[in-house]
Design an enzyme around this catalytic site. Structure first.
Site, PDB file in Angstrom:
ATOM      1  N   PHE A  17      16.600 -17.823   7.220  1.00 17.39           N
ATOM      2  CA  PHE A  17      17.333 -18.130   5.976  1.00 17.39           C
ATOM      3  C   PHE A  17      17.216 -16.990   4.967  1.00 17.39           C
ATOM      4  CE2 PHE A  17      16.176 -22.271   7.764  1.00 17.39           C
ATOM      5  CZ  PHE A  17      17.399 -22.918   7.773  1.00 17.39           C
ATOM      6  N   HIS A  18      17.498 -15.787   5.421  1.00 19.52           N
ATOM      7  CA  HIS A  18      17.487 -14.658   4.492  1.00 19.52           C
ATOM      8  C   HIS A  18      18.249 -13.478   5.080  1.00 19.52           C
ATOM      9  CE1 HIS A  18      13.859 -13.755   7.003  1.00 19.52           C
ATOM     10  NE2 HIS A  18      14.384 -12.540   6.956  1.00 19.52           N
TER      11      HIS A  18
END
Ligand code: TYD
Length: 136
Positions: free
Chosen positions: A48-49
């Site tokens: 998630f980045h």
């Protein structure tokens, strides 16, 4: 979306297999850091980045997992399940890792030392980052 998969040379013989990776040769950057992810729980999704600078190669050296890639305007799903195959992920790609098999060991070769300031963990900020680069 262009998916950059590297097929590494396998040095196999009657004893088994061996893969050797050299920076700026098999891997297209200086390898400043190596880490690996294992014992991942069922149903876990991580990542998630994106990154401001960091480039990576991901290798499922054991078992398998899936990688969700998002360039800000296109998405793709990649299955990693071969210890001689490496997925290149550029900095400006949002990534999520999921569907880890129980035995999965995901090896990551990274072009930079760990630096939390290099992370873009907010999806809206990621979209702004991509927009500012004129890619969207
Ligand atoms: P995290 O960034 O949450 O992993 P992922 O992107 O796979 O979801 O990292 C988990 C923890 O490990 C977090 O506390 C930061 C730490 N960490 C380091 O200390 N060094 C590293 O090189 C990495 C990748 C993480």
């Amino acid at each position: 979306m262009e998916i950059k998969m590297f097929q590494f040379q396998q040095h196999g013989d009657h004893r088994g297999q061996l893969v050797a990776l050299e920076e700026n040769n098999d891997v297209p950057f200086d390898v400043k850091r190596v880490y690996y992810i294992y014992d991942t729980g069922k149903g876990v999704r991580r990542g998630f980045h994106a990154h401001k600078c960091l480039k990576q190669i991901l290798i499922a050296i054991k078992g398998e997992c899936k990688i969700h890639l998002d360039s800000g305007y296109e998405t793709a799903e990649v299955l990693l399940n071969k210890p001689y195959e490496g997925l290149y992920i550029s900095n400006d790609m949002w990534r999520e890792m999921y569907d880890f098999s129980e035995d999965a060991v995901l090896l990551v070769l990274a072009s930079e030392l760990y630096d939390e300031d290099d992370y873009i963990r907010d999806y809206q900020k990621f979209i702004q980052f991509v927009d500012n680069k004129g890619e969207k």
